[in-house]
Enzyme design. Structure first.
Site, PDB file in Angstrom:
ATOM      1  N   ALA A 188     -17.985  29.784  -0.624  1.00  0.00           N
ATOM      2  CA  ALA A 188     -17.808  28.506  -1.157  1.00  0.00           C
ATOM      3  C   ALA A 188     -16.426  28.765  -0.637  1.00  0.00           C
ATOM      4  CB  ALA A 188     -17.784  28.007  -2.437  1.00  0.00           C
TER       5      ALA A 188
ATOM      6  N   SER B  25      -1.277   1.223  12.022  1.00  0.00           N
ATOM      7  CA  SER B  25      -1.788   2.653  10.635  1.00  0.00           C
ATOM      8  C   SER B  25      -1.335   4.196  10.396  1.00  0.00           C
ATOM      9  CB  SER B  25      -3.413   2.844  10.301  1.00  0.00           C
ATOM     10  OG  SER B  25      -4.067   1.800  10.289  1.00  0.00           O
TER      11      SER B  25
ATOM     12  N   THR C 138       1.199  -1.544  -0.175  1.00  0.00           N
ATOM     13  CA  THR C 138      -0.116   0.107   0.192  1.00  0.00           C
ATOM     14  C   THR C 138       1.109   1.524   0.070  1.00  0.00           C
ATOM     15  OG1 THR C 138       0.204   0.887   2.722  1.00  0.00           O
ATOM     16  CG2 THR C 138      -1.182  -1.615   1.325  1.00  0.00           C
ATOM     17  N   CYS C 139       0.214   2.414   0.269  1.00  0.00           N
ATOM     18  CA  CYS C 139       1.465   3.523   0.050  1.00  0.00           C
ATOM     19  C   CYS C 139       1.942   3.524   1.163  1.00  0.00           C
ATOM     20  CB  CYS C 139       0.402   4.624  -0.181  1.00  0.00           C
ATOM     21  SG  CYS C 139      -0.771   4.601   0.614  1.00  0.00           S
ATOM     22  N   ASN C 140       1.324   3.190   2.248  1.00  0.00           N
ATOM     23  CA  ASN C 140       1.941   3.410   3.028  1.00  0.00           C
ATOM     24  C   ASN C 140       2.653   2.142   4.145  1.00  0.00           C
ATOM     25  OD1 ASN C 140       0.891   5.985   4.456  1.00  0.00           O
ATOM     26  ND2 ASN C 140      -0.639   5.432   5.372  1.00  0.00           N
ATOM     27  N   ARG C 141       2.767   0.893   3.545  1.00  0.00           N
ATOM     28  CA  ARG C 141       3.883  -0.084   3.788  1.00  0.00           C
ATOM     29  C   ARG C 141       3.540  -1.084   2.772  1.00  0.00           C
ATOM     30  NH1 ARG C 141       2.177  -1.837   8.727  1.00  0.00           N
ATOM     31  NH2 ARG C 141       0.936   0.388   8.881  1.00  0.00           N
TER      32      ARG C 141
ATOM     33  N   GLU D  17     -13.537  24.644  -0.797  1.00  0.00           N
ATOM     34  CA  GLU D  17     -13.714  22.938  -0.623  1.00  0.00           C
ATOM     35  C   GLU D  17     -14.115  22.128   0.339  1.00  0.00           C
ATOM     36  OE1 GLU D  17     -10.369  19.761  -1.876  1.00  0.00           O
ATOM     37  OE2 GLU D  17      -9.692  21.286  -2.454  1.00  0.00           O
TER      38      GLU D  17
END
Lengths: 437, 278
Positions: A201, A120, A49-52, A203
């Site tokens: 407005a 995590s 994954t992007c973290n591990r 995000e």
């Protein structure tokens, strides 16, 4: 058979390192195949994954296996895409310090903790479990897992589920926009029939408005200095656009106000809000001011039944929620401790020698029981005849056990061993301390 | 020790266990403790019912004639009313606040003299049980309103100051707490009113006069006006939230004084000695 974990994560390696050893999810067959082809490895799963990036494997020779897995991790990409080696692949000497390795009980704990999202970056975030499930899916698809990793990962999934249902590890929001929704729930109980006014407005503001709608809010009113933008946003939310000059007259109709305008001064002051709350007969209102500089006079928060939160306040809520998650994580660790014991006992039972001993014991027990019954019925047997019957039954057991024992002993050294052991244990119902569901 | 006193003591023990479990749930966040607490409290309540019935049989009158009996009866109504609210709202935190209150009453009740005395025949009429039951039910409902009020103020404080303690995560929403305040008021106020009226009727039959302005009556009236003001404010001017919570708390303090303070500090015909036959 031993379970081994080799890998690196956001805790041990920066992204510059992680990206160089990551595996592409679209082509997992090749690395899985190469991994299980390593001489010391029998089963394997690759989680990337992007973290591990982690390799889960089983092996009889832990030291050899760890070495091979490390080399695999460092060279796999280098070999495959030599021309890109500046980006992919990394010399082992450089990688070594970022890697962790676990075996046996520690490996089990690690994988349980990772799937339960205790390892995590944001404790309790739900994605990691899905990612491990996907990784396991590839492993089954390309047949790189066998008896042990199959059962191991299923166990990890059920542990993660237990943690999720038995602790509050994931129950409080850790994003600003969700924190706003939760606060609204603490004030209003339910968001049903609540009306939201969106001023300006931005995000974050739009995201929060969307969360409010998804969680039951009845409708959204939108206002903006440029009326066209208000109209466009209103269309998106299937709400109503109102001209900027008119919003103060509509305030008393709404329960939740989200502001994020670029105004240099307050657009809502203490007196106006006091008037509005009187008009509403003190029905509570929740103001969320995401603008910097702020849109709403902070003194508004002092009015009874008005709750005003700015960006920093919401961040504070998120921090408090994270602290709560860390407290819940302690409960989760206790659950994991329990489950490790169980699984580890099952794993230990897969050894060949205790299985053969257990099988013998089982059959011997049956033999003794039957002998006693028979002797009780045939009281007039003399010593010699009894001896003969005992010898006969013992011989039958030995003959029956000969072939299975040989196969079990032979299989000790190849990957099929665990399957035989497990089969024998199941077929003869041999005691396993680990009770599996 | 008579069977009745033994039952009372066991009830007290069950309430104490339940209180501890409720606190464990809220402080250490063990949801199972709260579930257990609910069942134990229910068991305690059933036993408490039996205790009151045997007391009624032994004494021959509704057992609210001395301090011990009154405290026990008050605790019984509080637990009963809480269980009703709990069935509707499933609120462990409410239990963690109400249960200790009932327990405190029980502890004081257990310290008070428990002997059964002859009742003054002049007072022995069926208005007696009607009057005290209505009055105590009203008190119990207002006790729950008080508890909800305290919870409201705590929750409101945290939401305003943006500093959250562990309790924040356990407290229900302001809306629910305010609804409880309103529900309690709309049930408690008629109960209290009828309690006062039935008391007046009873007084008339016993002493030949509806109202004598003895301290208990005066304080009951003050309390009644307080709740009347709150109900009026809620219905017409839109009083709610913090203000309603504060009112419920002040009302409860008045109520407590009417119930205990008057009896203990100011002697009069409502005092327990007046109940005994002389």
């Amino acid at each position: 058979m031993n379970i081994i974990v080799v890998g690196l994560s956001h805790k041990t390696a920066p992204v510059e390192i992680r990206e160089r050893v990551a595996f592409s999810p679209t082509a997992m067959d090749k690395p899985l195949h190469e991994m299980t082809a390593l001489p010391a490895i029998s089963e394997g799963v690759i989680v990337s994954t992007c973290n591990r990036v982690e390799l889960y494997a089983t092996s009889r020779d832990v030291d050899a296996a760890v070495g091979q897995l490390k080399r695999f991790l460092s060279t796999y990409h280098g070999i495959l895409k030599r021309f890109l080696s500046t980006y992919h692949g990394i010399p082992l000497e450089q990688l070594e310090s970022h890697l962790y390795e676990y075996q046996g009980e520690e490996a089990i704990r690690h994988v349980f903790r990772v799937s339960a999202s205790l390892d995590s970056m944001v404790i309790g975030e739900p994605q990691i479990l899905g990612q491990i499930k996907t990784a396991y899916g590839y492993a089954t698809e390309f047949k790189s897992v066998g008896l042990i990793l199959n059962r191991f990962l299923h166990k990890a999934f059920s542990v993660a589920k237990r943690v999720r249902t038995e602790t509050d590890i994931a129950s409080n929001a850790v994003s600003v926009s969700f924190a706003a929704v939760e606060l609204a729930r603490k004030i209003f109980g339910t968001l049903d029939n609540k009306k939201v006014l969106l001023i300006g407005a931005g995000e974050m503001c739009e995201l929060a408005a969307r969360h409010f709608l998804n969680n039951g809010a009845a409708s959204v009113m939108v206002t903006n200095r440029t009326y066209e933008r208000a109209e466009k946003l209103a269309e998106e939310f299937q709400g109503q656009a109102i001209p900027f000059e008119e919003f103060p007259q509509k305030l008393h109709q709404v329960d939740i106000v989200l502001t994020s305008t670029g105004a240099p001064n307050f657009i809502l002051g203490h007196d106006k809000v006091e008037e509005v709350i009187r008009q509403r007969k003190n029905k509570p209102m929740f103001f969320i001011d995401i603008a910097v500089p702020r849109d709403i006079d902070p003194k508004v928060n002092k009015i009874d039944n008005i709750y005003l939160y700015d960006v920093d306040d919401l961040q504070g809520v998120v921090q408090a929620n994270l602290k709560e998650r860390h407290k819940e994580a302690k409960k989760a660790e206790a659950i994991i401790d329990q489950e490790i014991g169980q699984f580890f006992r099952w794993l230990g039972s897969l050894d060949v020698v205790p299985t053969i001993v257990g099988l013998r014991k089982k059959l011997e027990g049956i033999r003794q029981g039957e002998l006693q019954k028979t002797f009780a019925n045939l009281k007039d047997l003399d010593k010699k005849e009894r001896k003969a019957i005992e010898a006969l039954t013992a011989a039958i057991i030995n003959k029956v056990l000969h072939q299975p024992t040989t196969v079990l002993k032979q299989s000790q050294n190849d990957a099929s061993g665990d399957r035989y052991v497990d089969a024998v244990r199941t077929l003869f119902n041999l005691e396993t301390e680990a009770t599996e569901e | 020790m008579s069977a009745n006193i033994l039952m009372f003591k066991i009830t007290l023990l069950l309430y104490a266990t339940s209180t501890v479990l409720y606190l464990i749930d809220v402080i250490a966040r063990r949801a199972k403790a709260g579930q257990l607490a609910r069942w134990i409290l229910l068991g305690g309540f059933v036993l408490h019912c039996a205790t009151l019935i045997t007391r009624y049989v032994e004494a021959g009158y509704t057992p609210v004639a001395n301090l011990h009996e009154s405290l026990s009866f008050f605790a019984w109504t509080i637990v009963g009313i809480f269980l009703i609210f709990d069935a509707r709202y499933r609120m462990t935190v409410l239990g963690a606040f109400s249960c200790p209150l009932a327990l405190t009453l029980m502890v004081f009740g257990s310290a008070a003299p428990k002997t059964i005395k002859e009742m003054n025949p002049a007072l022995d009429s069926w208005w007696f049980p009607v009057h005290v039951t209505l009055a105590f039910l009203g008190n119990a409902v207002f006790t729950v309103a008080f508890v909800a009020g305290v919870m409201y103020l705590l929750q409101e404080r945290m939401l305003k100051s943006k500093k959250f303690s562990a309790l924040y995560y356990r407290l229900p929403s302001l809306e629910i707490l305010d609804t409880i305040n309103y529900k309690c008021l709309s049930f408690g106020f008629p109960l209290m009113t009828m309690g006062i009226i039935s008391g007046a009727v009873w007084a008339n039959s016993a002493w030949g006069g509806y109202w004598r302005w003895d301290p208990k009556e005066t304080w009951a009236l003050i309390t009644w006006f307080l709740y009347a003001a709150l109900l009026h404010g809620r219905l017409t001017i839109g009083w709610r939230g913090r203000r309603a919570a504060i009112f419920a708390i002040i009302g409860f303090l008045c109520l407590l004084f009417t119930f205990l303070g008057v009896n203990l500090l100011l002697s009069d015909m409502h005092s327990f000695s007046a109940m005994e036959g002389r």
